[in-house]
Design a protein around this motif. Structure first.
Motif, PDB file in Angstrom:
ATOM      1  N   ALA A 152      26.136  39.505  42.743  1.00  0.00           N
ATOM      2  CA  ALA A 152      24.910  39.588  41.941  1.00  0.00           C
ATOM      3  C   ALA A 152      24.693  38.362  41.061  1.00  0.00           C
ATOM      4  N   ASP A 153      25.688  37.507  40.966  1.00  0.00           N
ATOM      5  CA  ASP A 153      25.569  36.302  40.134  1.00  0.00           C
ATOM      6  C   ASP A 153      25.203  35.127  41.030  1.00  0.00           C
ATOM      7  N   PRO A 154      23.979  34.602  40.909  1.00  0.00           N
ATOM      8  CA  PRO A 154      23.538  33.535  41.822  1.00  0.00           C
ATOM      9  C   PRO A 154      24.317  32.239  41.663  1.00  0.00           C
ATOM     10  N   ARG A 155      25.090  32.127  40.623  1.00  0.00           N
ATOM     11  CA  ARG A 155      25.862  30.903  40.406  1.00  0.00           C
ATOM     12  C   ARG A 155      27.167  30.883  41.197  1.00  0.00           C
ATOM     13  N   LEU A 156      27.556  32.033  41.756  1.00  0.00           N
ATOM     14  CA  LEU A 156      28.892  32.162  42.326  1.00  0.00           C
ATOM     15  C   LEU A 156      28.880  32.230  43.846  1.00  0.00           C
ATOM     16  N   GLU A 157      29.941  31.701  44.438  1.00  0.00           N
ATOM     17  CA  GLU A 157      30.175  31.816  45.867  1.00  0.00           C
ATOM     18  C   GLU A 157      30.775  33.192  46.166  1.00  0.00           C
ATOM     19  N   PRO A 158      30.563  33.730  47.379  1.00  0.00           N
ATOM     20  CA  PRO A 158      31.195  35.006  47.731  1.00  0.00           C
ATOM     21  C   PRO A 158      32.713  34.902  47.613  1.00  0.00           C
ATOM     22  N   LEU A 159      33.342  36.019  47.310  1.00  0.00           N
ATOM     23  CA  LEU A 159      34.789  36.019  47.184  1.00  0.00           C
ATOM     24  C   LEU A 159      35.462  35.829  48.542  1.00  0.00           C
ATOM     25  N   PRO A 160      36.552  35.077  48.604  1.00  0.00           N
ATOM     26  CA  PRO A 160      37.308  34.985  49.860  1.00  0.00           C
ATOM     27  C   PRO A 160      37.969  36.320  50.169  1.00  0.00           C
ATOM     28  N   ASP A 161      38.215  36.588  51.435  1.00  0.00           N
ATOM     29  CA  ASP A 161      38.805  37.870  51.829  1.00  0.00           C
ATOM     30  C   ASP A 161      40.165  38.108  51.180  1.00  0.00           C
ATOM     31  N   ASP A 162      40.909  37.038  50.944  1.00  0.00           N
ATOM     32  CA  ASP A 162      42.266  37.189  50.412  1.00  0.00           C
ATOM     33  C   ASP A 162      42.332  36.953  48.902  1.00  0.00           C
ATOM     34  N   TRP A 163      41.228  37.163  48.203  1.00  0.00           N
ATOM     35  CA  TRP A 163      41.186  36.776  46.798  1.00  0.00           C
ATOM     36  C   TRP A 163      42.272  37.435  45.961  1.00  0.00           C
ATOM     37  N   LYS A 164      42.624  38.666  46.291  1.00  0.00           N
ATOM     38  CA  LYS A 164      43.601  39.381  45.469  1.00  0.00           C
ATOM     39  C   LYS A 164      45.023  38.855  45.664  1.00  0.00           C
ATOM     40  N   SER A 165      45.378  38.469  46.887  1.00  0.00           N
ATOM     41  CA  SER A 165      46.740  38.035  47.180  1.00  0.00           C
ATOM     42  C   SER A 165      46.918  36.514  47.155  1.00  0.00           C
ATOM     43  N   ASN A 166      45.817  35.775  47.155  1.00  0.00           N
ATOM     44  CA  ASN A 166      45.883  34.313  47.150  1.00  0.00           C
ATOM     45  C   ASN A 166      46.461  33.830  45.824  1.00  0.00           C
ATOM     46  N   SER A 167      47.599  33.195  45.877  1.00  0.00           N
ATOM     47  CA  SER A 167      48.298  32.813  44.649  1.00  0.00           C
ATOM     48  C   SER A 167      47.511  31.843  43.785  1.00  0.00           C
ATOM     49  N   HIS A 168      46.651  31.050  44.403  1.00  0.00           N
ATOM     50  CA  HIS A 168      45.948  30.004  43.665  1.00  0.00           C
ATOM     51  C   HIS A 168      44.528  30.399  43.247  1.00  0.00           C
ATOM     52  N   PHE A 169      44.033  31.536  43.740  1.00  0.00           N
ATOM     53  CA  PHE A 169      42.648  31.907  43.449  1.00  0.00           C
ATOM     54  C   PHE A 169      42.533  32.605  42.094  1.00  0.00           C
ATOM     55  N   ARG A 170      41.506  32.209  41.355  1.00  0.00           N
ATOM     56  CA  ARG A 170      41.209  32.839  40.073  1.00  0.00           C
ATOM     57  C   ARG A 170      39.789  33.387  40.116  1.00  0.00           C
ATOM     58  N   LEU A 171      39.629  34.671  39.795  1.00  0.00           N
ATOM     59  CA  LEU A 171      38.293  35.259  39.764  1.00  0.00           C
ATOM     60  C   LEU A 171      37.400  34.501  38.783  1.00  0.00           C
ATOM     61  N   PRO A 172      36.114  34.366  39.102  1.00  0.00           N
ATOM     62  CA  PRO A 172      35.208  33.590  38.246  1.00  0.00           C
ATOM     63  C   PRO A 172      34.711  34.390  37.047  1.00  0.00           C
ATOM     64  N   PHE A 173      35.635  35.043  36.346  1.00  0.00           N
ATOM     65  CA  PHE A 173      35.314  35.865  35.184  1.00  0.00           C
ATOM     66  C   PHE A 173      35.984  35.288  33.946  1.00  0.00           C
ATOM     67  N   ILE A 174      35.363  35.489  32.804  1.00  0.00           N
ATOM     68  CA  ILE A 174      35.943  35.042  31.545  1.00  0.00           C
ATOM     69  C   ILE A 174      37.322  35.674  31.353  1.00  0.00           C
ATOM     70  N   GLY A 175      38.297  34.838  31.077  1.00  0.00           N
ATOM     71  CA  GLY A 175      39.641  35.321  30.799  1.00  0.00           C
ATOM     72  C   GLY A 175      40.516  35.537  32.011  1.00  0.00           C
ATOM     73  N   ALA A 176      39.984  35.319  33.202  1.00  0.00           N
ATOM     74  CA  ALA A 176      40.780  35.558  34.411  1.00  0.00           C
ATOM     75  C   ALA A 176      41.778  34.421  34.635  1.00  0.00           C
ATOM     76  N   GLU A 177      42.850  34.734  35.347  1.00  0.00           N
ATOM     77  CA  GLU A 177      43.830  33.724  35.709  1.00  0.00           C
ATOM     78  C   GLU A 177      44.304  33.970  37.140  1.00  0.00           C
ATOM     79  N   SER A 178      44.857  32.954  37.739  1.00  0.00           N
ATOM     80  CA  SER A 178      45.416  33.105  39.081  1.00  0.00           C
ATOM     81  C   SER A 178      46.840  33.646  38.977  1.00  0.00           C
TER      82      SER A 178
END
Length: 227
Positions: free
Chosen positions: A112-138
């Protein structure tokens, strides 16, 4: 013996919201988890006695309830342990403002956020991926945070053979072990930690860490554990 010992313990089984990736859920242990926590003291005592280590009076724990409960139940059966020190620095990976949303709600919020790319399928398990939310970390960032705390804690231990108990969470502890040079990166996703069963690392006077006792758990790819 010149090495100091850091004994890592994952919390026991706990109450979780269904299909909710946040590992910052504020819930306590299940009945099984409380049993696991009580039994952890037996495994810790066996490690201590087998290797001739001594236990430090301070026990370190993530500030999340399930970790604190595990630390408290285990340490009250270990007379050497006098207090539990809690810290946010030992918590699991934070998903920021997406905390306690379901996986579907997170996907919808990003879409719903036009600024963001769709999430990758492995976003939860990808060690280097950080959700594009305030305060999130990888996962790697959470591991670096935990590794920093472990290093600082052990730098204050000067008695050879002294063991410090640290209660935390599976994913951030595994990633911390990688940052400390104990686990190769390709092993992080293949391994997990048993609930409330110790894994002991040693650190030398020159700051070299290694795995010395306790078993990692072979991680099933279909597992839905959140940490």
């Amino acid at each position: 013996m010149s090495e100091r010992i850091c004994i890592l313990v994952r919390h026991g089984d706990y109450h979780q919201l269904a299909d909710t990736p946040s590992a910052h859920q504020p819930f306590g242990l299940t009945a099984l988890g409380r049993q696991q926590a009580a039994e952890a003291s037996i495994a810790i005592r066996q490690l201590i006695d087998t290797h001739g280590w001594s236990l430090h009076t301070d026990v370190h724990s993530s500030s999340l309830l399930r970790a604190w409960e595990t630390a408290s139940l285990a340490s009250e059966r270990l007379p050497e342990c006098k207090r539990v020190v809690t810290t946010d620095r030992l918590t699991e990976r934070c998903v920021g403002s997406g905390a306690n949303l379901t996986r579907q709600q997170i996907t919808e919020a990003v879409a719903a956020d036009p600024r963001l790319e769709p999430l990758p399928d492995d976003w939860k398990s990808n060690s280097h991926f950080r959700l594009p939310f305030i305060g999130a970390e990888s996962l790697m960032e959470s591991g670096a945070r935990v590794a920093g705390y472990l290093t600082e804690t052990m730098n204050h231990i000067d008695a050879p053979g002294q063991a410090v108990l640290v209660f935390g969470h599976g994913a951030s502890l595994r990633h911390a072990a990688h940052h400390l040079g104990v686990l190769p990166f390709d092993q992080i996703a293949k391994l997990s930690m048993f609930h409330a069963r110790p894994v002991a690392l040693s650190v030398s006077s020159t700051g070299v860490w290694r795995h010395v006792a306790g078993e990692w758990k072979n991680r099933l790819l279909e597992s839905k554990q959140l940490d």
